[in-house]
Design a protein around this motif. Structure first.
Motif, PDB file in Angstrom:
ATOM      1  N   ARG A 136       0.839  -1.198   0.000  1.00  0.00           N
ATOM      2  CA  ARG A 136       0.000   0.000   0.000  1.00  0.00           C
ATOM      3  C   ARG A 136       0.875   1.250   0.000  1.00  0.00           C
ATOM      4  O   ARG A 136       1.171   1.828   1.042  1.00  0.00           O
ATOM      5  CB  ARG A 136      -0.933  -0.008   1.197  1.00  0.00           C
ATOM      6  CG  ARG A 136      -1.828  -1.231   1.252  1.00  0.00           C
ATOM      7  CD  ARG A 136      -3.107  -0.974   1.976  1.00  0.00           C
ATOM      8  NE  ARG A 136      -4.034  -0.278   1.098  1.00  0.00           N
ATOM      9  CZ  ARG A 136      -4.977  -0.878   0.396  1.00  0.00           C
ATOM     10  NH1 ARG A 136      -5.117  -2.181   0.447  1.00  0.00           N
ATOM     11  NH2 ARG A 136      -5.784  -0.188  -0.369  1.00  0.00           N
ATOM     12  N   ASP A 162      -0.612  -5.514  -5.910  1.00  0.00           N
ATOM     13  CA  ASP A 162      -1.659  -4.708  -5.292  1.00  0.00           C
ATOM     14  C   ASP A 162      -2.931  -5.556  -5.261  1.00  0.00           C
ATOM     15  O   ASP A 162      -3.652  -5.668  -6.247  1.00  0.00           O
ATOM     16  CB  ASP A 162      -1.864  -3.441  -6.138  1.00  0.00           C
ATOM     17  CG  ASP A 162      -2.893  -2.507  -5.511  1.00  0.00           C
ATOM     18  OD1 ASP A 162      -3.703  -2.979  -4.678  1.00  0.00           O
ATOM     19  OD2 ASP A 162      -2.883  -1.323  -5.870  1.00  0.00           O
ATOM     20  N   ARG A 163      -3.147  -6.209  -4.111  1.00  0.00           N
ATOM     21  CA  ARG A 163      -4.301  -7.128  -4.030  1.00  0.00           C
ATOM     22  C   ARG A 163      -5.621  -6.379  -4.143  1.00  0.00           C
ATOM     23  O   ARG A 163      -6.604  -6.909  -4.646  1.00  0.00           O
ATOM     24  CB  ARG A 163      -4.280  -7.938  -2.730  1.00  0.00           C
ATOM     25  CG  ARG A 163      -3.281  -9.077  -2.731  1.00  0.00           C
ATOM     26  CD  ARG A 163      -1.891  -8.657  -2.275  1.00  0.00           C
ATOM     27  NE  ARG A 163      -1.772  -8.497  -0.839  1.00  0.00           N
ATOM     28  CZ  ARG A 163      -0.691  -8.031  -0.215  1.00  0.00           C
ATOM     29  NH1 ARG A 163       0.377  -7.660  -0.913  1.00  0.00           N
ATOM     30  NH2 ARG A 163      -0.669  -7.927   1.100  1.00  0.00           N
ATOM     31  N   GLY A 164      -5.636  -5.158  -3.630  1.00  0.00           N
ATOM     32  CA  GLY A 164      -6.869  -4.370  -3.727  1.00  0.00           C
ATOM     33  C   GLY A 164      -7.267  -4.181  -5.180  1.00  0.00           C
ATOM     34  O   GLY A 164      -8.427  -4.368  -5.561  1.00  0.00           O
ATOM     35  N   SER A 168     -10.518  -6.076  -7.049  1.00  0.00           N
ATOM     36  CA  SER A 168     -11.591  -5.250  -7.590  1.00  0.00           C
ATOM     37  C   SER A 168     -11.602  -5.297  -9.118  1.00  0.00           C
ATOM     38  O   SER A 168     -12.366  -4.574  -9.755  1.00  0.00           O
ATOM     39  CB  SER A 168     -11.473  -3.818  -7.083  1.00  0.00           C
ATOM     40  OG  SER A 168     -10.248  -3.260  -7.521  1.00  0.00           O
TER      41      SER A 168
END
Lengths: 321, 476
Positions: A136, A162-164, A168
């Protein structure tokens, strides 16, 4: 492998699918699904293989040579990293036939210390970068983090995705970030940490594996070790299927590194069985398979001593890190 | 660094845990007794070593066994409250679990199946079956099939899963209050005789379980015995038909679990790695000696090439050899007769124009072996697509539409099982409802559970074993 040997049915020109978010999504969602029950049953069945005597000796030495000996604590000291480096070069100081490990894995600020500790032994220095373990941070900070580690002498960079963004559905963003980090790596090899414990499904593990491979990662790695579950056997198996299929489709071989949660020699050997029977013997090599671990090495060493001397030793006969 | 080969060293399971006697008698009225007939040898199919001499029961022996069963039925077992019968069944189940290693080793030696399967599949299912039906014994009035037992059950079982078939027959029969005379197959009698010892150890009342060994003539004498109330048979369709004829016109109740030629249908949206795994498990589990084996692979055209590529690659990793080695995946063919039949049908497949591919593997010099094999370019008209091979031979056919898959899957005189591989739930349900097969597996294959009924359509048999439905065969 040349182009004519490609597996039938996997003819999608992989390097071309990242034209847009839409085409990347179509490709990743077009990969065959993973049936959770079946995948776990297969991994469990491979886990029942009985590796004894000569096979065990081979497997233990191989596993030792594949260890990325790791320390990733806020409390790490230069002394600890030097000790780790010494251990990496001579895991069993009393037995010269014991192979060295593949690499030591540290935070970027410890790279120079680690590099000096392993010297010219051939043991690589890997650094975690890109705002490890959460990922992050802004892209330019991640790239600066990477360049800093490479300039300090890191041979390998372990980045986190970046897993976010991945969860998404912003696949192109993840892809472009990996491409940028790969560029920042220069000559250093790039391992892409998927953090499979946060990806929730095996379908996602397979998609993230392909995404990382398409973007130019040299290795795909399960976990940071900071999130549970980490390197489970089914997850490692799915990733090995992915590198196998990727090589058939493109001719490019990618490595796999399970990290976190593999603590016993028995678990390591189960992983090697899966490598052997799923990806194939081409991956039974530290260039193509690694274990990210800290406590695993001592159990491998104790099992090795047992096998060579016929006696069990205790933890006092191997070094604490 | 040179490439490392991880060759698995031999990892043999010790056979010293099991004590095989030089000769065995019959188990009648709670005792081992000599037979009046001759004897026969049972052989380890992996080594051709003679394991033991076993008594061959003649008509007289069968009559004594049926009388013992009748006596136990009249005097003890049918009068015993279900809650008491349950205690014996629970005790048997526990002893099976305790002696599981011994049972698994003996099953592997006598049958030729890999110890991994005997240990991880057969014996756990056997114990689970006894545990499950023990639970029913005092709850029969909730079964929907009444709670009155039939009497003496004559049970004839095959050689492919000797102990598991015994459990499927004996556990529900006993739970319902029947007594049994069981005939194991002549090539695999040993675990049934060890089970007889377990009945003694559990202090099961004498005569509740009787075991007569022998071949076809013994089986005929048993199912033809006038004082038998129920006949249960698992085996070939040919013998099943003969039994149905011999039982016709009598009051005997009959259940038959016969052959199969199951279709394993792989759609283009299937989870391919797991589908390949399921296809391999479907046909190479237990050397393909499985009545519900997925012996026909129906694969959708658009993924046929890829599935075959993956399938062959996977088949090449199957480890064929010593059944007692813990790393063996495919063991020995149970008998030379069976091996001859597999060879004959495989040759017919080639002669009829199908393309044969055999997994690269080294077969042992002694014993009876057949390498995992698949045939492509198979049509519905070929013998290998129609006849039950009962061996490690897969026939691969392709289809274009779901309707074609269903038509081909159903185009067989059999109807025991089928498999569907697809990520699309609605398709699975739609196709499953059109398949005429007793068991339809979705995204898995060869899963057995005591709570789930098992049985066939058409020439695959009549009646169900397992689950609540399995009680119907033993109650009136």
């Amino acid at each position: 492998m040349d182009a004519e040997e490609h597996a039938p049915g996997t003819t999608a020109a992989p390097l071309d699918v990242a034209r847009s978010d839409a085409s990347l999504r179509r490709f990743l969602h077009g990969l065959p699904g993973v049936d959770q029950v079946g995948a776990e049953a297969r991994a469990a069945a491979l886990g029942t293989r009985s590796i004894k005597t000569t096979a065990k000796a081979t497997a233990l030495d191989l596993a030792i040579s594949m260890v990325d000996l790791t320390t990733l604590e806020g409390a790490d000291t230069q002394g600890k990293v030097r000790a780790l480096g010494a251990k990496a070069v001579h895991p069993d100081p009393s037995d010269a036939s014991c192979p060295r490990v593949a690499a030591v894995c540290v935070y970027p600020d410890m790279v120079a210390t680690a590099k000096a500790a392993v010297g010219a032994s051939g043991v690589k220095v890997a650094a975690v970068a890109t705002a490890f373990p959460s990922g992050r941070a802004a892209l330019d900070i991640k790239l600066a983090d990477t360049r800093d580690a490479v300039e300090a002498g890191a041979d390998e960079i372990d980045m986190v995705i970046d897993r976010g963004a991945f969860l998404s559905g912003r696949y192109l963003e993840v892809y472009e970030e990996i491409v940028a980090v790969r560029e920042a790596c220069g000559p250093a090899h790039l391992k892409v940490i998927l953090e499979t414990g946060e990806l929730a499904t095996y379908d996602n593990v397979r998609r993230a594996s392909w995404l990382a491979m398409l973007a130019g990662g040299h290795f795909i790695k399960t976990s940071t070790g900071k999130v549970q579950p980490a390197a489970t056997l089914p997850v490692t198996m799915i990733m090995l299927e992915a590198v196998r299929d990727f090589r058939e489709a493109t001719g490019v071989q990618i490595g796999v590194k399970p990290a976190g949660g593999i603590r016993s020699a028995k678990d390591a050997i189960k992983n090697l069985v899966v490598v052997n029977e799923v990806a194939g013997p081409d991956w039974l090599d530290p260039d193509w398979f690694r274990f990210g671990a800290s406590t695993l090495l001592n159990d491998l060493l104790m099992q090795r001593i047992k096998l060579t001397t016929g006696r069990y030793t205790g933890p006092d006969y191997v070094t604490v890190d | 660094m040179a490439r490392t080969e991880l060759e698995y060293a031999p990892a043999p399971e010790s056979r010293s845990i099991v004590d095989i006697k030089a000769s065995y008698g019959l188990f009648v009225g709670g005792e081992f007794v000599d037979g009046h007939g001759s004897s026969f040898k049972t052989v380890n199919p992996a080594t051709e070593e003679v394991l033991a001499e076993v008594a061959e029961a003649d008509e007289h022996d069968v009559d004594l066994a049926v009388k013992a069963a009748r006596r136990a039925y009249d005097r003890v077992w049918s009068r015993m409250p279900g809650s008491e019968r349950a205690k014996y069944l629970f005790r048997i189940a526990r002893i099976i679990a305790e002696r599981s290693r011994e049972l698994a080793v003996l099953e592997s030696i006598d049958n030729g199946k890999p110890i991994r399967e005997a240990r991880d599949v057969d014996v756990p299912i056997v114990a689970a079956h006894f545990f499950y039906y023990a639970g029913w014994a005092d709850k029969l009035r909730h079964s929907g099939y009444g709670e009155t037992p039939l009497g003496v059950a004559a049970q004839v079982i095959p050689w492919n899963f000797p102990l598991m078939m015994l459990a499927w027959k004996v556990a529900p029969a006993l739970a319902c209050g029947n007594t049994v005379v069981l005939k194991p197959a002549e090539t695999t009698p040993l675990t049934a005789l060890l089970f007889a010892e377990i009945c003694q150890q559990a202090e099961l009342p004498p005569g509740v379980v009787n075991i007569v060994t022998g071949a076809g003539a013994t089986g005929q004498a048993l199912v033809g015995h006038p004082d038998v109330d129920k006949v249960a048979f698992t085996g070939s369709t040919e013998v099943g038909k003969a039994i149905a004829r011999s039982v016709a016109g009598t009051d005997k109740r009959l259940t038959l679990e016969l052959g199969g030629k199951a279709a394993n249908i792989v759609f283009d949206d299937a989870p391919l790695d797991q589908a390949v795994e399921g296809v391999v498990n479907g046909i190479f589990f237990n050397q393909g000696h499985v009545c519900c084996a997925g012996s026909r692979l129906l694969v959708q055209e658009s993924v046929a090439e890829e599935v075959l590529h993956r399938l062959k690659r996977r088949m090449a990793t199957l480890r064929v050899g010593d059944p007692l080695d813990k790393n063996t995946d495919v063991g020995a063919i149970n008998s030379p007769e069976q091996l001859a039949r597999i060879r004959e049908l495989s040759e017919a497949g080639e002669a009829e124009g199908a393309e044969r591919w055999t997994a690269p593997c080294q077969l042992p010099d002694t014993g009876w072996w057949f390498a995992p094999t698949l045939f492509t370019d198979v049509t519905q008209a070929h013998r290998i697509a129609r006849e039950e091979i009962f061996g490690p031979v897969l026939s691969v056919l392709t289809f274009r539409t779901p309707a074609e898959a269903v038509a081909k899957a159903n185009n067989t005189p059999y109807g025991l099982s089928a498999g569907i591989w697809s990520d699309k739930g609605s398709r699975i349900l739609q196709v499953a409802s059109q398949l005429r097969a007793g068991v339809v597996w979705a995204n898995t294959f060869n899963q057995f559970d005591p709570t789930s009924p098992f049985g066939g359509y058409k020439e695959s048999g009549q009646g169900r074993e397992g689950g609540r439905h399995g009680l119907e065969a033993y109650l009136r």
